[in-house]
Write an enzyme that holds these catalytic residues in place. Sequence first.
Site, PDB file in Angstrom:
ATOM      1  N   ALA A   1     -21.498  -4.463   3.922  1.00 26.50           N
ATOM      2  CA  ALA A   1     -20.275  -3.778   4.353  1.00 26.50           C
ATOM      3  C   ALA A   1     -19.125  -4.755   4.523  1.00 26.50           C
ATOM      4  CB  ALA A   1     -20.545  -3.037   5.664  1.00 26.50           C
ATOM      5  N   MET A   2     -19.380  -5.909   5.139  1.00 23.36           N
ATOM      6  CA  MET A   2     -18.324  -6.898   5.343  1.00 23.36           C
ATOM      7  C   MET A   2     -17.849  -7.457   4.006  1.00 23.36           C
ATOM      8  SD  MET A   2     -16.603  -8.378   7.887  1.00 23.36           S
ATOM      9  CE  MET A   2     -17.548  -8.713   9.370  1.00 23.36           C
TER      10      MET A   2
ATOM     11  N   GLY B   1     -22.220 -12.418  -0.097  1.00 26.08           N
ATOM     12  CA  GLY B   1     -22.747 -11.283   0.646  1.00 26.08           C
ATOM     13  C   GLY B   1     -22.138 -10.002   0.129  1.00 26.08           C
ATOM     14  N   ALA B   2     -22.978  -9.021  -0.173  1.00 23.27           N
ATOM     15  CA  ALA B   2     -22.495  -7.773  -0.784  1.00 23.27           C
ATOM     16  C   ALA B   2     -22.698  -6.575   0.128  1.00 23.27           C
ATOM     17  CB  ALA B   2     -23.200  -7.545  -2.122  1.00 23.27           C
TER      18      ALA B   2
ATOM     19  N   GLU C   1      -9.836  -2.638  15.046  1.00 23.09           N
ATOM     20  CA  GLU C   1     -10.498  -2.653  13.731  1.00 23.09           C
ATOM     21  C   GLU C   1     -11.451  -1.463  13.614  1.00 23.09           C
ATOM     22  OE1 GLU C   1     -13.801  -3.511  12.827  1.00 23.09           O
ATOM     23  OE2 GLU C   1     -14.647  -4.097  14.750  1.00 23.09           O
ATOM     24  N   GLN C   2     -11.529  -0.939  12.402  1.00 22.21           N
ATOM     25  CA  GLN C   2     -12.275   0.298  12.173  1.00 22.21           C
ATOM     26  C   GLN C   2     -13.720   0.074  11.743  1.00 22.21           C
ATOM     27  OE1 GLN C   2     -10.498   3.619  10.145  1.00 22.21           O
ATOM     28  NE2 GLN C   2      -8.472   2.703  10.216  1.00 22.21           N
TER      29      GLN C   2
ATOM     30  N   CYS D   1     -21.047  -8.669  13.775  1.00 27.93           N
ATOM     31  CA  CYS D   1     -20.780 -10.103  13.684  1.00 27.93           C
ATOM     32  C   CYS D   1     -20.366 -10.690  15.023  1.00 27.93           C
ATOM     33  CB  CYS D   1     -19.709 -10.384  12.638  1.00 27.93           C
ATOM     34  SG  CYS D   1     -18.105  -9.637  13.015  1.00 27.93           S
TER      35      CYS D   1
END
Length: 481
Positions: free
Chosen positions: A192-193, A189-190, A114-115, A50
Amino acid sequence: MSILLVGISHRSAPVSILEKVAITDADRPKLIDRMLTSSHVSEAMIVSTCNRVEVYAVVDAFHGGLAEVGELLTKHSGLPLPDLTKHAYVRYSEAAAEHLFAVASGLDSMVIGEQQVLSQIRGAYASADAQQAVGRTLHELAQHALRVGKRVHSETGIDRAGASVVSVALDRSQQVLGPLAGRTAVVVGAGAMGGLAVAHLSRAGIGRIVVVNRTLARAKRLADTARSHGVEADSMELSRLTEAMASADVVITCTGAVGAVVTLADSHRALAERERGSEFAAAERPLVFCDLGLPRDVEHAVAGLPGVTVIDIETLQRDPAAGAAADDTAAARLIVADELAKYLAGQRMAEVTPTVAALRQRAAEVVEAELLRLDSRLPGLADPERDEVARTVRRVVDKLLHAPTVRVKQLASTPGGDTYAEALRELFELKPGAAQAVATPMEISPIGDERGALRFIGDSEIALADDFTAGHRGDEQGQTA
């Protein structure tokens, strides 16, 4: 062959530029295919998140490889070359490896520590590997980067607060809404985020989650995950987005779509529906959009609606919560430096291996030739005696070669160690192609020529390509590739 990195990130470019350069999951295979058909690129991997797009390519010539990658990004983004080079950064050889290790550690993220970037690098590698675009060089680089990221997160407190773009966005939304407990959230949105958003919302005590996605089956799976955390959850197709927003307090968008998903018209209708079903005016019941998409998922004009707050990537860039404690950051950087030294030592040792193998092959050929000569001079020599002579000769040769071959591998792991391998090749008259010397890092700075391709100043006077981002990353100015 050396690694070339060309990238654009939140540190080097505004969101408007990042949106144009953004590479979707659907675009990535096509762009990698184009790179592999070029004359200078043999391996390729694209990390697209992103807030960054980075192309990692194994090239046989720096100038030619950069020209091809630059042309690819120019055509994809539609940006004129000067605009692209103004916001891009370039790393080469060991500097490219160092950068990827820092990215994997969360040191270069918008929210330090952040991971999620680890899974994004893993996904980029898996995608390139599925296209057979990954060879030994990128395989070793990517796997080492993943190990570095895991080590940083396990040995430092860089992510002790579980910080991520999602968590910081939700913190900002609570400044507008108050506590999220008992409220309704819509996750658009489904991927990873989206999954990360559901996890954070669940921990925040959200009352209800509605997952909206183009593919209903994926939305249902994520809603099931939310229910497994004890949260009431529903799923809807994207065509019902307005209906979902009408009951929402916070809307998190993270689709990766090319165009806006939440339009001004959709928002107008949702707000009108909210007012019909509520005794409160829009200003008394605010609606917060957390737009985590790149390009943006929410039309810019939506932020001007009464009672609406839009928190987007550009907003998060300015959030002080995106930083990590100085001590943890310093500890993470030390780990990156340590792992980079190990990686480079391993690469240098790998470079000398063909020379050692060629030396041992040469010795074996000499031994066999001398044994044949012995057979011709002593044709009556019994087999046991001949075998004992052969073993003795081979033991002598092995012992003579053992110390220099072990030592040359040790010396090869140090800077400039390739000179020892070169000495072996010269002394024993090995084939010139037996091993490839470690490439000397180059300092680089691309500029555009009149044909729109990337060209360079003289090899001995080339300025670092970090000039692309001078002013954006002052702490890295002067770093050579």
